[in-house]
Design a protein around this motif. Structure first.
Motif, mmCIF file in Angstrom:
data_model
loop_
_atom_site.group_PDB
_atom_site.id
_atom_site.type_symbol
_atom_site.label_atom_id
_atom_site.label_comp_id
_atom_site.label_asym_id
_atom_site.label_seq_id
_atom_site.Cartn_x
_atom_site.Cartn_y
_atom_site.Cartn_z
ATOM 1 N N MET A 1 -4.712 -22.184 -6.976
ATOM 2 C CA MET A 1 -4.108 -20.968 -5.914
ATOM 3 C C MET A 1 -4.770 -20.771 -5.016
ATOM 4 O O MET A 1 -6.238 -20.708 -5.023
ATOM 5 C CB MET A 1 -3.924 -19.716 -6.887
ATOM 6 C CG MET A 1 -3.142 -18.670 -6.061
ATOM 7 S SD MET A 1 -3.253 -16.768 -6.482
ATOM 8 C CE MET A 1 -5.143 -16.505 -5.614
ATOM 9 N N PHE B 1 -4.971 -17.921 -1.765
ATOM 10 C CA PHE B 1 -4.285 -16.678 -1.311
ATOM 11 C C PHE B 1 -4.974 -16.280 -0.067
ATOM 12 O O PHE B 1 -6.052 -15.951 0.022
ATOM 13 C CB PHE B 1 -4.187 -15.464 -2.348
ATOM 14 C CG PHE B 1 -3.366 -14.505 -1.851
ATOM 15 C CD1 PHE B 1 -2.050 -14.411 -1.756
ATOM 16 C CD2 PHE B 1 -3.990 -13.252 -1.801
ATOM 17 C CE1 PHE B 1 -1.409 -13.144 -1.298
ATOM 18 C CE2 PHE B 1 -3.370 -11.999 -1.322
ATOM 19 C CZ PHE B 1 -1.995 -12.041 -1.230
ATOM 20 N N SER C 1 -4.706 -13.579 2.949
ATOM 21 C CA SER C 1 -4.260 -12.291 3.298
ATOM 22 C C SER C 1 -5.280 -11.482 3.814
ATOM 23 O O SER C 1 -6.243 -11.315 3.311
ATOM 24 C CB SER C 1 -3.442 -11.904 2.138
ATOM 25 O OG SER C 1 -2.968 -10.530 2.467
ATOM 26 N N LYS D 1 -4.811 -6.883 -2.237
ATOM 27 C CA LYS D 1 -3.770 -7.611 -2.891
ATOM 28 C C LYS D 1 -4.285 -8.890 -3.594
ATOM 29 O O LYS D 1 -3.675 -9.491 -4.418
ATOM 30 C CB LYS D 1 -2.904 -8.131 -1.750
ATOM 31 C CG LYS D 1 -2.047 -6.940 -0.983
ATOM 32 C CD LYS D 1 -0.965 -6.371 -2.060
ATOM 33 C CE LYS D 1 -0.188 -5.381 -1.100
ATOM 34 N NZ LYS D 1 0.400 -4.492 -1.964
ATOM 35 N N HIS D 2 -5.686 -9.144 -3.293
ATOM 36 C CA HIS D 2 -6.255 -10.557 -3.797
ATOM 37 C C HIS D 2 -6.447 -10.561 -5.317
ATOM 38 O O HIS D 2 -6.290 -11.469 -5.864
ATOM 39 C CB HIS D 2 -7.225 -10.866 -3.028
ATOM 40 C CG HIS D 2 -7.459 -11.235 -1.651
ATOM 41 N ND1 HIS D 2 -7.676 -12.459 -1.149
ATOM 42 C CD2 HIS D 2 -6.761 -10.521 -0.558
ATOM 43 C CE1 HIS D 2 -7.265 -12.588 0.022
ATOM 44 N NE2 HIS D 2 -6.723 -11.325 0.494
ATOM 45 N N LYS E 1 -3.321 -10.951 -7.759
ATOM 46 C CA LYS E 1 -2.801 -12.515 -7.541
ATOM 47 C C LYS E 1 -3.780 -13.281 -8.292
ATOM 48 O O LYS E 1 -3.324 -14.265 -9.018
ATOM 49 C CB LYS E 1 -2.728 -12.887 -6.097
ATOM 50 C CG LYS E 1 -1.673 -12.222 -5.218
ATOM 51 C CD LYS E 1 -0.464 -12.882 -5.266
ATOM 52 C CE LYS E 1 0.402 -12.553 -4.189
ATOM 53 N NZ LYS E 1 1.918 -13.152 -4.460
ATOM 54 N N GLN F 1 -3.412 -12.816 -11.985
ATOM 55 C CA GLN F 1 -2.075 -13.344 -12.467
ATOM 56 C C GLN F 1 -2.149 -15.041 -12.617
ATOM 57 O O GLN F 1 -1.865 -15.495 -13.505
ATOM 58 C CB GLN F 1 -0.956 -13.094 -11.504
ATOM 59 C CG GLN F 1 0.519 -13.597 -11.885
ATOM 60 C CD GLN F 1 1.386 -13.150 -10.673
ATOM 61 O OE1 GLN F 1 1.034 -13.175 -9.487
ATOM 62 N NE2 GLN F 1 2.617 -13.472 -10.837
ATOM 63 N N ALA F 2 -2.898 -15.672 -11.671
ATOM 64 C CA ALA F 2 -3.246 -16.929 -11.621
ATOM 65 C C ALA F 2 -4.172 -17.333 -12.759
ATOM 66 O O ALA F 2 -3.736 -18.478 -13.290
ATOM 67 C CB ALA F 2 -3.853 -17.511 -10.248
#
Length: 153
Positions: free
Chosen positions: A130, A132, A134, A139-140, A143, A146-147
């Motif tokens: 993954m 990411f 941003s 928000k990191h 994410k 979840q990964a």
């Protein structure tokens, strides 16, 4: 500068950690899932929120067998102060000459004025699963978590 993508293997790198020791990526890459996050600067509002969010969920990452590594171009002294002030339990690496940032191909933000904020999640073999990118610092963490869960559960 080629940006690392999903499916790429994390390149070898070394840096100075918050203890002043030389960190060698081969000590963790290929042995456990990793969350490697690049952030602009210690003690800025977004970066502090991001680091504290990783701190607050660090046990969740550890329970899944993963390690978290934060990287910025701040000095060793800055990292030591930042890590101590916010009781960060994970590795912070000083990339003062931006070598690691270049190896990963982390883009700069805000018209090239601000170092980018990018999180990479790798599997046990060191393969990127993954990426990411941003500016939204907090928000990191969900994410990345979840990964990691997808990799190990």
């Amino acid at each position: 500068m080629k940006e690392l993508k999903v499916g790429d293997v994390i390149p070898h790198f070394t840096a100075i950690d918050t203890e002043g020791n030389t960190f060698d990526s081969t000590s963790v890459v290929g042995s456990k899932p990793l969350v490697i996050y690049f952030y602009p600067k210690d003690n800025t509002p977004g970066c502090t929120a991001q680091a504290c969010s990783f701190r607050d969920q660090y046990e969740d990452f550890k329970d899944l067998g993963a390690e978290v590594i934060g990287i910025s171009s701040d000095s060793l002294a800055s990292h030591q102060k930042f890590s101590k002030q916010y009781r960060l339990p994970f590795i912070l690496l000083s990339d003062s000459d931006k070598t690691i940032r270049k190896i990963f191909g982390v883009p700069t933000g805000l018209f090239g004025l601000v170092p980018g904020r990018v999180t990479y999640v790798t599997d046990k073999q060191g393969v990127v699963q993954m990426v990411f990118d941003s500016v939204l610092a907090t928000k990191h963490i969900p994410k990345a978590l979840q990964a990691i869960k997808k990799l190990v559960l």
